[in-house]
Design a protein around this motif. Structure first.
Motif, PDB file in Angstrom:
ATOM      1  N   GLU A  32      52.107  30.321  40.026  1.00  0.00           N
ATOM      2  CA  GLU A  32      51.466  29.705  38.869  1.00  0.00           C
ATOM      3  C   GLU A  32      50.647  28.474  39.236  1.00  0.00           C
ATOM      4  O   GLU A  32      49.890  27.961  38.416  1.00  0.00           O
ATOM      5  N   GLU A  33      50.782  27.981  40.468  1.00  0.00           N
ATOM      6  CA  GLU A  33      49.978  26.837  40.902  1.00  0.00           C
ATOM      7  C   GLU A  33      48.518  27.236  41.075  1.00  0.00           C
ATOM      8  O   GLU A  33      48.206  28.322  41.553  1.00  0.00           O
ATOM      9  N   THR A  34      47.618  26.321  40.711  1.00  0.00           N
ATOM     10  CA  THR A  34      46.201  26.527  40.987  1.00  0.00           C
ATOM     11  C   THR A  34      45.889  26.123  42.419  1.00  0.00           C
ATOM     12  O   THR A  34      46.674  25.423  43.074  1.00  0.00           O
ATOM     13  N   ALA A  35      44.731  26.536  42.900  1.00  0.00           N
ATOM     14  CA  ALA A  35      44.319  26.159  44.253  1.00  0.00           C
ATOM     15  C   ALA A  35      44.178  24.646  44.376  1.00  0.00           C
ATOM     16  O   ALA A  35      44.513  24.063  45.414  1.00  0.00           O
TER      17      ALA A  35
ATOM     18  N   GLY B   4      39.503  27.334  43.997  1.00  0.00           N
ATOM     19  CA  GLY B   4      40.152  28.617  44.252  1.00  0.00           C
ATOM     20  C   GLY B   4      39.232  29.786  44.015  1.00  0.00           C
ATOM     21  O   GLY B   4      38.455  29.797  43.059  1.00  0.00           O
ATOM     22  N   THR B   5      39.320  30.781  44.885  1.00  0.00           N
ATOM     23  CA  THR B   5      38.596  32.042  44.716  1.00  0.00           C
ATOM     24  C   THR B   5      39.621  33.159  44.692  1.00  0.00           C
ATOM     25  O   THR B   5      40.434  33.274  45.615  1.00  0.00           O
ATOM     26  N   ASN B   6      39.600  33.964  43.638  1.00  0.00           N
ATOM     27  CA  ASN B   6      40.579  35.048  43.537  1.00  0.00           C
ATOM     28  C   ASN B   6      40.267  36.118  44.560  1.00  0.00           C
ATOM     29  O   ASN B   6      39.109  36.494  44.752  1.00  0.00           O
ATOM     30  N   MET B   7      41.310  36.597  45.229  1.00  0.00           N
ATOM     31  CA  MET B   7      41.104  37.619  46.253  1.00  0.00           C
ATOM     32  C   MET B   7      40.826  38.987  45.662  1.00  0.00           C
ATOM     33  O   MET B   7      40.466  39.922  46.375  1.00  0.00           O
ATOM     34  N   PHE B   8      40.959  39.107  44.342  1.00  0.00           N
ATOM     35  CA  PHE B   8      40.714  40.387  43.680  1.00  0.00           C
ATOM     36  C   PHE B   8      39.538  40.285  42.727  1.00  0.00           C
ATOM     37  O   PHE B   8      39.288  39.228  42.135  1.00  0.00           O
ATOM     38  N   ASP B   9      38.832  41.397  42.535  1.00  0.00           N
ATOM     39  CA  ASP B   9      37.800  41.504  41.512  1.00  0.00           C
ATOM     40  C   ASP B   9      38.511  41.881  40.217  1.00  0.00           C
ATOM     41  O   ASP B   9      38.851  43.043  39.998  1.00  0.00           O
TER      42      ASP B   9
END
Length: 536
Positions: A44-47, A327-332
């Motif tokens: 639940e933590e943000t980058a 943060g960049t999500n590793m998923f689309d």
């Protein structure tokens, strides 16, 4: 080479002589602590929260050893032979009269000291003979008089770092915490919390960072993330590919030439050397070289991206500078759906294997939760979620990832939330992860789910009939078990249904709707479904 106060000049001269023409430098550290009590890494933590925590950890603890391995190409630059020179440097903060009243201090984590002792770290050597170091900021503040090399001698290890930064060579790490510690030790003791300012600091030191932990997920073909095991797997994969693909006729064989004392100390690569910083830096260098041979394109594409443990995000240094997004999500997320499976602590032995056998990617979140990646969105995800819920037993609750995060936040600020008929606080009791699983790693079933996701027929259908897929009639027509019981539908709520979820088609639909639409929306739709069944 081992660096201590008595060997400092000799090791520094050797280090400087090998930087010219180097392809990259791998780094590793051994530390007095690696985390903060009561603040475990969580999904639940943000980058941004994770970056701030990494900064606090690096400022709180101290270096014990710093490991560097300088890697150069032998001969004409096209040979497969790589020259490796490794340095294991004991590091201890500088103490002197200039710092009177501001003497450096640091915390020691009992488990970290015990860990280092178990791996034969000589603490007397560390304290008595550790090479002193200060940050650039402290050097400018306290040692403005640089006559007779006094400042250089007191700065100690900072001279290695200055030479490395001046050479502007790519740095290789296995997880980014090492980098944070080096920035805190050698640049500024108190690191900037602004991500863009932090990235600017990194860019001044090196043009490129490769994180082998991030590459582990980007390649998607490896299971074990621990450095020694990952190194073993990458070496085996390289040798397999070389034999099977004819690579041996196209490219020279990769060979590592260990230079000087590196050969005598690390030539046998015994497990007993693990967690000595110099040895681990050599493993990191070799691991990177193997990965670069296995998939050069993916490695290039993932430069300047840093791994975050227990997270769906990574830090893209270029994106941080361009947009400020940490943060960049590793998923689309337009093409995949993230689902959390809360495991039954008494009957969850086979959940991970059942999910994998269904060809679905998953990752351990903690000892009682799995993050599941459905390779679809919209209506197609509903179908896949329903199918998966019907195949997998030992799960007491399925929920969308964002819903799970909201539940954790609510539990942390108020009281435990009832999900699936069981009370959960911030976490289930952690327990031990499956002995054969690396909880940091992504796992996939038989399909390659980590490559770029291509359009599927299901996805194409979603463009035309998402609205129909979400309708009660469509769900009834395709999935509802017409043998549903005659209980009063008004008594059913989503938590109760989730608690009773079984392999039946009806329960699968309930789970799927909850995952995709959230509890409140799903509850109204479930009520409509059950009333329709009751009327029939």
């Amino acid at each position: 080479m081992e660096g201590r106060i008595s060997t400092y000049k000799k090791v520094l001269a050797d280090f400087e002589s090998r930087l010219h023409g180097a392809e990259f430098v791998a780094i590793d550290t051994e530390l007095t602590g690696v985390d903060i009590a009561g603040e475990p890494d969580t999904f639940e933590e943000t980058a941004q929260m994770r970056v701030e925590k990494h900064c606090r950890i690096a400022e709180r603890y101290a270096l014990i050893q710093v490991g560097f391995t300088i890697v150069s190409r032998k001969l004409d630059g096209t040979s497969g032979q790589l020259s490796c020179a490794s340095y294991n440097l004991f590091a201890f903060p500088y103490m002197g009269p200039e710092l009177l009243g501001r003497e450096p201090g640091f915390f020691c984590q009992a488990s970290a000291l015990q860990f280092n002792a178990q791996h034969r770290v000589d603490f007397n050597k560390w304290v008595r003979e550790g090479i002193p170091y200060v940050s650039r900021e402290d050097e400018d503040l306290y040692f403005k008089n640089k006559e007779n090399g006094t400042s250089e001698k007191k700065a100690g290890l900072l001279q290695f770092w200055k030479l490395l930064c001046k050479a502007q060579i790519p740095l290789i790490v296995h997880c980014p915490l090492d980098l944070f510690f080096l920035l805190s030790a050698f640049e500024r003791r108190v690191l900037p919390r602004d991500a863009q300012e932090l990235v600017h600091m990194i860019r001044k030191c090196t043009p490129t960072v490769y994180d082998t932990a991030h590459l582990h997920g980007a390649l998607g073909t490896f299971k074990r993330l621990a450095l020694l095991k990952f190194h073993e797997d990458a070496k085996a994969k390289y040798e397999e590919i070389r034999e099977d693909s004819g690579m041996r006729t196209m490219r020279p064989k990769l060979e590592f030439i260990l230079e000087g004392e590196t050969q005598s100390r690390y030539g046998k690569q015994e497990d007993t050397l693990a967690h000595e910083a110099g040895f681990d830096s050599l493993l990191t260098a070799q691991l990177f070289a193997y990965l670069r041979e296995i998939s050069p394109g993916i490695v290039r594409e993932n430069a300047n991206r840093l791994f975050l443990y227990r997270s769906c995000e990574y830090i893209d240094l270029a994106r941080v500078l361009d947009s400020g997004a940490v943060g960049t999500n590793m998923f689309d997320l337009a093409r995949v759906t993230l689902v959390v499976a809360a495991l039954d602590p008494w009957d969850a032995t086979n959940v991970a294997s059942l999910i994998a056998s269904a060809g679905v990617q998953y990752k351990w979140m903690d000892g009682r939760h799995l993050l599941v990646v459905l390779r679809a969105s919209g209506g197609a995800a509903v179908r896949k979620a329903a199918e998966l819920a019907g195949q997998v037993r030992g799960v007491v609750a399925w929920m969308g990832f964002e819903e799970w995060k909201a539940a954790q936040a609510a539990a942390a600020t108020s009281h435990p939330i009832e999900l699936g008929g069981r009370i959960k606080g911030s976490y289930w009791p952690t327990g031990e992860d499956d002995a054969n699983e690396d909880p940091r790693a992504w796992h996939a079933g038989p399909m390659d789910l980590t490559a770029d996701i291509e359009d599927t027929s299901d996805d194409a259908d979603d463009q035309d009939d998402d609205d129909d897929d979400d309708s009660v009639d469509h769900i009834l027509r395709h999935w509802v078990d017409h043998d549903a019981n005659d209980d009063d539908p008004g008594e059913w709520t989503v938590p109760n249904i989730l608690a009773a979820a079984t392999a039946s088609a009806t329960a699968s639909v309930v789970v799927a709707m909850t995952l995709l639409h959230g509890r409140s929306h799903a509850e109204s739709m479930v009520g409509a479904i059950l009333r329709r069944l009751h009327d029939r």
